[in-house]
Design a protein around this motif. Sequence first.
Motif, PDB file in Angstrom:
ATOM      1  N   TYR A   4      -0.285  -0.842   3.074  1.00 32.22           N
ATOM      2  CA  TYR A   4      -0.968  -0.701   4.369  1.00 32.22           C
ATOM      3  C   TYR A   4      -2.342  -0.080   4.175  1.00 32.22           C
ATOM      4  O   TYR A   4      -2.497   0.921   3.462  1.00 32.22           O
ATOM      5  N   LEU A   5      -3.332  -0.660   4.832  1.00 32.39           N
ATOM      6  CA  LEU A   5      -4.623  -0.025   5.032  1.00 32.39           C
ATOM      7  C   LEU A   5      -4.627   0.479   6.466  1.00 32.39           C
ATOM      8  O   LEU A   5      -4.534  -0.304   7.408  1.00 32.39           O
ATOM      9  N   ILE A   6      -4.704   1.796   6.619  1.00 34.31           N
ATOM     10  CA  ILE A   6      -4.680   2.407   7.956  1.00 34.31           C
ATOM     11  C   ILE A   6      -6.070   2.935   8.270  1.00 34.31           C
ATOM     12  O   ILE A   6      -6.636   3.732   7.521  1.00 34.31           O
ATOM     13  N   VAL A  15       0.614   9.758  11.525  1.00 35.13           N
ATOM     14  CA  VAL A  15       2.061   9.627  11.726  1.00 35.13           C
ATOM     15  C   VAL A  15       2.574   8.342  11.076  1.00 35.13           C
ATOM     16  O   VAL A  15       3.599   8.342  10.373  1.00 35.13           O
ATOM     17  N   LEU A  16       1.865   7.251  11.274  1.00 33.24           N
ATOM     18  CA  LEU A  16       2.295   5.984  10.676  1.00 33.24           C
ATOM     19  C   LEU A  16       2.238   6.042   9.155  1.00 33.24           C
ATOM     20  O   LEU A  16       3.155   5.555   8.472  1.00 33.24           O
ATOM     21  N   ALA A  17       1.198   6.660   8.611  1.00 30.34           N
ATOM     22  CA  ALA A  17       1.101   6.788   7.153  1.00 30.34           C
ATOM     23  C   ALA A  17       2.275   7.588   6.605  1.00 30.34           C
ATOM     24  O   ALA A  17       2.919   7.189   5.628  1.00 30.34           O
ATOM     25  N   ALA A  21       5.258   5.926   4.268  1.00 32.95           N
ATOM     26  CA  ALA A  21       5.295   6.408   2.881  1.00 32.95           C
ATOM     27  C   ALA A  21       6.608   7.105   2.571  1.00 32.95           C
ATOM     28  O   ALA A  21       7.235   6.847   1.533  1.00 32.95           O
ATOM     29  N   SER A  22       7.048   7.973   3.465  1.00 34.66           N
ATOM     30  CA  SER A  22       8.225   8.798   3.167  1.00 34.66           C
ATOM     31  C   SER A  22       9.544   8.068   3.403  1.00 34.66           C
ATOM     32  O   SER A  22      10.533   8.329   2.721  1.00 34.66           O
ATOM     33  N   GLN A  23       9.574   7.144   4.365  1.00 29.61           N
ATOM     34  CA  GLN A  23      10.831   6.486   4.713  1.00 29.61           C
ATOM     35  C   GLN A  23      11.020   5.140   4.021  1.00 29.61           C
ATOM     36  O   GLN A  23      12.146   4.652   3.920  1.00 29.61           O
ATOM     37  N   LYS A  24       9.940   4.536   3.532  1.00 30.98           N
ATOM     38  CA  LYS A  24      10.069   3.207   2.919  1.00 30.98           C
ATOM     39  C   LYS A  24       9.306   3.101   1.601  1.00 30.98           C
ATOM     40  O   LYS A  24       9.167   2.011   1.045  1.00 30.98           O
ATOM     41  N   LEU A  29      -3.234   3.472   2.077  1.00 34.32           N
ATOM     42  CA  LEU A  29      -4.611   3.950   2.022  1.00 34.32           C
ATOM     43  C   LEU A  29      -5.047   4.198   3.456  1.00 34.32           C
ATOM     44  O   LEU A  29      -5.075   3.277   4.271  1.00 34.32           O
ATOM     45  N   ILE A  30      -5.361   5.461   3.767  1.00 34.27           N
ATOM     46  CA  ILE A  30      -5.829   5.798   5.110  1.00 34.27           C
ATOM     47  C   ILE A  30      -7.306   6.163   5.030  1.00 34.27           C
ATOM     48  O   ILE A  30      -7.727   6.941   4.177  1.00 34.27           O
ATOM     49  N   VAL A  31      -8.104   5.537   5.886  1.00 29.57           N
ATOM     50  CA  VAL A  31      -9.560   5.609   5.804  1.00 29.57           C
ATOM     51  C   VAL A  31     -10.114   6.153   7.115  1.00 29.57           C
ATOM     52  O   VAL A  31      -9.654   5.765   8.195  1.00 29.57           O
ATOM     53  N   ASP A  32     -11.080   7.043   7.023  1.00 26.96           N
ATOM     54  CA  ASP A  32     -11.715   7.571   8.229  1.00 26.96           C
ATOM     55  C   ASP A  32     -13.211   7.692   7.998  1.00 26.96           C
ATOM     56  O   ASP A  32     -13.649   8.112   6.921  1.00 26.96           O
ATOM     57  N   LYS A  33     -13.979   7.360   9.005  1.00 29.41           N
ATOM     58  CA  LYS A  33     -15.441   7.429   8.887  1.00 29.41           C
ATOM     59  C   LYS A  33     -15.955   8.865   8.918  1.00 29.41           C
ATOM     60  O   LYS A  33     -17.068   9.145   8.477  1.00 29.41           O
TER      61      LYS A  33
END
Length: 368
Positions: A4-6, A15-17, A21-24, A29-33
Amino acid sequence: MFDYLIVGAGFSGSVLAERLASQKNKKILIVDKRNHIGGNAYDYYNEHGILIHKYGPHWFHTNDRKVFEYLSAFTAWRYHYHRVQSYVDGMLVPFPINRDTLNMLYGLDLSSPAAVQAYYDEVKANINNPADAEEMVISQVGEALYNKFFKGYTLKQWEIHPRDLAASVTARIPVRTNRDDRYFTDTYQGMPKHGYTAMFQRMLSHPNISVMQQTDYRELLQTVPYRKMIYTGPIDSFFDYKFGKLPYRSLRFEHETFDQEFHQPCQQVNYPNEYDFTRIVEWKHATGQKSHLTTITREYALDAGDDLERYYPIPRAINHDLFNKYKAEAAQLDNVLFCGRLADYKYYNMDQVVARALMIAEKELKDQ
């Protein structure tokens, strides 16, 4: 290859990351400007050592036990009731309006909920189905209280007359017949004990999660392989504004620190009429921090331009019609999920954002 690219490291993205990650065991990769995680809930210690919220106050409250227990895995809490006063007629009175508010304003001696309700019944307008934010208030408490507490504040906050805003804008604020001076009555209320940023750091500490800050996700699309995108940013931006820009209100903050323990009697004072700012927040009331100094923040509302943060979707029918065009475009994409206040063009409370992200995560986990 990332699973996933978040896009966006606020509540929805984080929360989705964490769940994926922990359950599956998914690679994220989580990206923020921005140059930090936590989205608009980001907090930090200012130059005087006072913990403040960069993007305005975030008071956590919920009746959703699942949401509260989920977040409690990443933070301890300082339990605290959010209290607000409003500066009206030269005095500070409880808000939302309650029995004490009426007695203080008008020199009354209303002594029971029944007496308060009888007062409301005498002054309120007979409107069975309020069509807008103005009618919603005057159908509950009448025109005089509407003018004192709601009209000026709403005009400053939205720069739109209340009669041109959805009834839901003012329906969010309760009217009380008792002496309860809490702004919220939810079961769970408080602040992350060590701040929101510390909570997000724990949430994103899973070894399968990589975080990139100060990065535009578009710069990665041709170079970083991923299987699916979760997008939490502005939905109109995602589609290059092909139908036009969705309007938002923004905020400007003015901070001041005083050499005294406290500056005002509670954590938030509203200014519905007399001043350019809408409210003053004093952080230590909520955080419980001990210091001989205190920092306040004055908040000014303004339209969101190209260089300003987008805070509040403007609740008007014409804007939701425009959003629905983007929503229809989003529904045609198989490998992009949209989630969050900006992606859904909806003014969620924090717990609603978390609940929606948990729901989407559960669906993703089942579909794997």
